[in-house]
Design an enzyme around this catalytic site. Structure first.
Site, PDB file in Angstrom:
ATOM      1  N   ASP A 142       0.836  -1.201   0.000  1.00  0.00           N
ATOM      2  CA  ASP A 142       0.000   0.000   0.000  1.00  0.00           C
ATOM      3  C   ASP A 142       0.875   1.257   0.000  1.00  0.00           C
ATOM      4  OD1 ASP A 142      -2.460   1.283  -0.144  1.00  0.00           O
ATOM      5  OD2 ASP A 142      -2.772   1.285   2.031  1.00  0.00           O
TER       6      ASP A 142
ATOM      7  N   LYS B  75       1.729   4.675  -0.996  1.00  0.00           N
ATOM      8  CA  LYS B  75       0.985   5.839  -1.483  1.00  0.00           C
ATOM      9  C   LYS B  75       1.441   7.045  -0.685  1.00  0.00           C
ATOM     10  CE  LYS B  75      -2.903   4.875   1.604  1.00  0.00           C
ATOM     11  NZ  LYS B  75      -4.342   4.599   1.688  1.00  0.00           N
TER      12      LYS B  75
ATOM     13  N   ASN C  19       1.029   7.324   3.094  1.00  0.00           N
ATOM     14  CA  ASN C  19       1.791   6.416   3.940  1.00  0.00           C
ATOM     15  C   ASN C  19       3.288   6.756   3.971  1.00  0.00           C
ATOM     16  OD1 ASN C  19      -0.481   5.026   4.672  1.00  0.00           O
ATOM     17  ND2 ASN C  19      -0.224   3.432   3.149  1.00  0.00           N
TER      18      ASN C  19
END
Length: 141
Positions: A6, A8, A11
Site C-alpha cells: 500500500d 501511497k 503512507n
C-alpha cells in the site's frame, strides 16, 4: 523481507531532518527467502494477520496483479506504487486512471509534465516502475 502492498503518499512521512518514513504496515506480507520453495519466485502465500483478501490496497496505487490471484504478489507491487507516487509528485497526476482491465502503456513522464525539467534517465525509470508487466519492473529498490 517485507512487501508493504500500500505504497501511497499518505503512507510516506517527511521528517524534519528530510528523512522519509514509510507507515501503515497493516497489510504487509513477509517475503520468502528460501530458494528451495515455489514461493521463492516471489509469490507470497500469506497475508499479515492471517487475512486472505483479493485486491487489498489502495486502488489508485495498486499494481495490476494486486487485483487478482494473490500468489502473484511480490516486491514489485511496491515498486509499482512507488512509481505511481513519482508520477504524481513530478508530473502532477498518476499514470493511469485505473489499473484494472487490459494492459496499458505507461505515459511519457516528460510529455505529461510539458517537456520541462525531467532527465531522460529518470523518465525511463518511472516508466519501468509502473510497467503493466511486473517482469519488466525493477526487481528491488
Amino acid at each position: 523481507g517485507l512487501v508493504h502492498r500500500d505504497i501511497k503518499p499518505e503512507n510516506v512521512l517527511l521528517m524534519l531532518d528530510g528523512t522519509l518514513k514509510l507507515t501503515d504496515f497493516g497489510i504487509v506480507r513477509r517475503a520468502w527467502l528460501s530458494s528451495a520453495t515455489p514461493e521463492s519466485r516471489g509469490a507470497l502465500p500469506q497475508v499479515a494477520g492471517g487475512m486472505t483478501m483479493v485486491g487489498i490496497g489502495t486502488p489508485d496505487y495498486m499494481a495490476p496483479e494486486q487485483r487478482g490471484d494473490q500468489s502473484e504478489i511480490d516486491v514489485r507491487v511496491d515498486i509499482f506504487g512507488f512509481g505511481v507516487c513519482l508520477y504524481e509528485m513530478l508530473c502532477g497526476r498518476r499514470p493511469y486512471l485505473t489499473t484494472a482491465g487490459s494492459r496499458q502503456e505507461a505515459p511519457e513522464p516528460a510529455k505529461m509534465r510539458g517537456g520541462k525539467g525531467l532527465p531522460e534517465r529518470l523518465c525511463r525509470l518511472m516508466k519501468r516502475c509502473v510497467d503493466w508487466d511486473r517482469e519488466r519492473r525493477p526487481a528491488g529498490a
